[in-house]
Design a protein around this motif. Structure first.
Motif, short mmCIF file in Angstrom:
data_model
loop_
_atom_site.label_atom_id
_atom_site.label_comp_id
_atom_site.label_asym_id
_atom_site.label_seq_id
_atom_site.Cartn_x
_atom_site.Cartn_y
_atom_site.Cartn_z
N THR A 29 0.83 -1.20 0.00
CA THR A 29 0.00 0.00 0.00
C THR A 29 0.86 1.25 0.00
OG1 THR A 29 -1.73 -1.18 1.19
CG2 THR A 29 -1.85 1.22 1.20
N LYS A 48 0.67 4.21 -2.80
CA LYS A 48 0.45 5.62 -2.50
C LYS A 48 1.42 6.50 -3.28
CE LYS A 48 -1.60 5.11 2.11
NZ LYS A 48 -1.48 5.42 3.56
N TRP A 69 -2.68 11.18 -1.66
CA TRP A 69 -3.57 10.06 -1.31
C TRP A 69 -4.60 10.50 -0.27
CZ3 TRP A 69 -3.70 4.81 -2.81
CH2 TRP A 69 -4.46 3.95 -2.00
N ASP A 70 -4.13 11.13 0.79
CA ASP A 70 -5.03 11.55 1.86
C ASP A 70 -6.05 12.57 1.36
OD1 ASP A 70 -3.74 9.86 3.61
OD2 ASP A 70 -2.48 11.43 4.48
N LYS A 99 -8.57 10.73 -0.80
CA LYS A 99 -9.40 9.90 0.09
C LYS A 99 -10.47 10.75 0.78
CE LYS A 99 -9.02 7.02 4.23
NZ LYS A 99 -8.08 6.49 5.26
N LYS A 109 -14.84 5.84 -2.48
CA LYS A 109 -14.52 5.72 -1.05
C LYS A 109 -14.15 4.28 -0.71
CE LYS A 109 -16.82 6.12 3.45
NZ LYS A 109 -18.10 6.52 4.15
N TRP A 160 -12.87 2.12 -2.73
CA TRP A 160 -11.58 1.79 -3.35
C TRP A 160 -10.44 2.05 -2.36
CZ3 TRP A 160 -7.06 4.38 -4.72
CH2 TRP A 160 -6.25 3.75 -5.68
N PHE A 161 -10.49 3.22 -1.71
CA PHE A 161 -9.44 3.56 -0.73
C PHE A 161 -9.52 2.64 0.48
CE2 PHE A 161 -9.80 7.49 -3.15
CZ PHE A 161 -8.47 7.86 -3.30
N GLU A 214 -6.56 -0.08 1.95
CA GLU A 214 -5.95 0.13 3.27
C GLU A 214 -6.31 -1.00 4.24
OE1 GLU A 214 -7.14 4.07 4.39
OE2 GLU A 214 -5.45 5.00 3.33
#
Length: 603
Positions: A360, A364, A373-374, A377, A400, A402-403, A407
């Motif tokens: 992951t 990113k 990424w954040d 997201k 949503k 997908w993220f 994680e």
């Protein structure tokens, strides 16, 4: 796609049988003799093949008569010859087919086997055959041979499609799909047009080519997790697929934003697998290829479910041996594979990863780094999705879910998956991969104890989009060979692969010291080995031996086959060492090598 036989072998035997030439006049048998067959003509190679193999003769010492018409009796006689002239008793089947003609038994045989039909009690053996009739003869003959004829082209793209007789529509659609029949000009079929000797030679040659190739069927599979969703899938069957037999299978999982065959890049592998007797399967994930779903449905949860739905569909419809199902994962498809293994979703017998997106943290970076990424997201949580343009120019809507899915696992995914898998595996990665870090691929290989094959050019394109011959050949051949070894040959005994070629030319093996011990071998013994089919003897030792001695070096649980003060890979004619300007070493497997190289060990 296509398929093979010796159709040509008997194809134009008819030219001899029905020749109108005096017996004393010798017909030409070499393409060089044919003054009326122009080099560069569409039929030149086909006619040359026929003449060279004595499947057809000229109509004179230096003529082939490429434009001469064929009759229905001639074509049926060729099909009869192709089948070895099976014993046939003449019957008064048609009013215009008396006994004693060159085509008499052929017509009776063809009619009895559903290959040919007449009309109003007559067969019209001396009548010139039309293009649609010829297509029907070949279609019926393929069905008689139990060859796959389900794939059809859409004839509506041809301006004279309405002129195709109802009885010939399926036959022409199949012939066009199999590329046995080409259009006349850019948009016409001319179904009622005549067929010539040259056209027959060309069509027959294409029929032979088609018979040597697999057939790919387009299917739709109902999703078990999403209402009214149909998953586009593609099943490539071996030549002469027989539903009464049991087949191994491999499902290939494409990368993020790709399509079922990576825009044609998987085709060499799927066809290669089918030629080894393995059913190869691909699918379009949500929002990709022929999928009708939005890309917001492209989540790992959905893609894993779709993979299992397609596997279960093919297993239930195509005579699959459940103990011989393999999986191939490229990039994000590699992550799908890892998660299926980590979750014990299916028991796969063989696993291949090509640049698996296992980390992951690494992903990113591909999506702009932690901050990017954040931010995306947060947007996805607020708006339902975030838009992102990949480094390859694709605009995607990342949901949503997908993220959240990505994680779910941290960087321990490979280790979690490896705990649940005991079979052999292969990892292929490029040392210059720009999308999935080479270290990530190497870590997956270490976790699984995989055989490893490296490429050194084309980056994340591999053989699917890459152009470098070594890359293309290495990826395609390694993939086909690996699944053949695991699912068809089924390696037995103390066997494995070359895991890597070390800088000094030593061969690191996928076999372990624990496996040696279990087989009754110990330090001090001399073992018999084969590497890619070549036999060797080697001393099992924890120390390097005398100069020129082969040593199976034991270090912890790792086995390395080394040539003391030498280069085993070069000496064994397995690979070529290429040292770069910066001092890094690349090992290129030789063309004659079968990769991944199989290793066997015994006392």
């Amino acid at each position: 796609m296509k398929k093979t036989s010796k159709l040509l072998a008997l194809l134009l035997v008819l030219a001899l049988t029905v020749s109108l030439l005096p017996a004393a006049l010798a017909a030409g048998k070499n393409i060089a003799d044919m003054k009326d067959v122009a080099a560069g003509s569409y039929y030149y190679d086909s006619v040359a093949y026929m003449l060279t193999n004595r499947y057809m003769n000229g109509t004179g010492a230096d003529t082939f008569s490429p434009d001469a018409a064929l009759t229905r009796g001639m074509v049926v006689t060729v099909l009869y010859n192709m089948s070895g002239k099976p014993a046939t008793t003449y019957k008064d089947t048609f009013s215009d087919v008396p006994d004693g003609k060159y085509y008499s038994k052929a017509v009776v045989w063809a009619a009895a086997n559903g290959i040919a039909k007449g009309s109003k009690g007559a067969f019209a053996p001396e009548t010139a055959v039309t293009r649609e009739q010829l297509a029907s003869f070949l279609y019926n003959y393929a069905s008689f041979l139990k060859l796959g004829t389900s794939a059809k082209a859409d004839l509506a793209t041809y301006k004279d499609a309405a002129a195709v007789s109802s009885y010939a529509k399926d036959a022409l659609a199949w012939c066009v799909k199999a590329k046995i029949v080409n259009g006349v000009g850019s948009s016409a079929l001319q179904p009622q047009g005549g067929a010539t000797r040259a056209q027959f030679a060309a069509m027959a040659y294409r029929f032979v080519t088609w018979q040597s190739e697999p057939e790919t069927l387009d299917v739709t599979v109902a999703s078990t997790t999403r209402k009214d969703v149909k998953i586009p899938a593609y099943v490539t069957l071996p030549n002469r697929f027989d539903s009464t037999k049991s087949y191994p299978m491999v499902i290939l999982c494409h990368g993020h934003g790709g399509n079922h065959n990576e825009w044609g890049g998987f085709d060499k592998i799927t066809d290669g697998l089918a030629k080894q007797g393995i059913i190869a399967v691909t699918l379009d994930y949500p929002g990709c290829g022929a999928s009708t779903e939005k890309f917001t449905e492209n989540t790992l949860t959905n893609m894993k479910a779709d993979t299992l739905d397609v596997v279960n569909y093919v297993v239930s419809h195509y005579s699959i041996d459940k103990s011989r199902v393999g999986i191939f994962g490229y990039s994000m498809g590699g992550r799908i594979t890892l998660e299926l293994l980590a979750e014990k979703s299916y028991s796969f017998a063989a696993v291949e990863f090509v640049a698996p997106a296992a980390s992951t943290t690494d992903l990113k970076n591909l999506f702009g780094g932690n901050a990017s990424w954040d931010k995306m997201k947060a947007t996805a949580e607020k708006d339902g999705y975030a838009s992102f343009t990949t480094i390859y120019g694709q605009n995607q809507q990342l949901s949503k879910a997908w993220f959240a899915d990505l994680e779910k696992y941290t960087n321990s995914l490979a280790a979690d998956a490896a705990k649940n898998y005991t079979g052999r595996s292969l990892v292929i990665y490029a040392t210059n991969d720009e999308a999935v870090s080479p270290k990530v691929s190497a870590d997956v290989a270490a976790a699984f104890g995989s055989a490893v094959v490296n490429t050194y050019a084309d980056g994340h394109s591999y053989s699917f989009y890459g152009k470098t011959p070594y890359t293309v050949n290495t990826v395609n051949e390694s993939s086909v060979n690996f699944f053949k070894d695991e699912l068809v040959t089924k390696l037995t005994g103390l066997s494995g692969y070359v895991a890597a070629i070390e800088k000094d030319g030593s061969l690191k093996l996928t076999l372990t010291a624990a496996q040696l011990t279990a087989a009754g071998l110990k330090t001090g013994d001399t073992a018999k080995l084969t590497v890619d089919g070549t036999a060797y003897t080697a001393l099992i030792s924890d120390k390097v031996g005398a100069k020129g001695q082969n040593v199976l070096l034991v270090s912890g649980d790792t086995l390395t086959l080394t040539l003391s003060e030498g280069d085993f890979a070069t000496a064994g004619k397995l690979a070529e060492k290429i040292t770069q300007k910066d001092g890094t070493v690349q090992w290129h497997y030789l063309d004659a090598a079968n990769i991944p190289a199989v290793v066997t060990i015994e006392k």
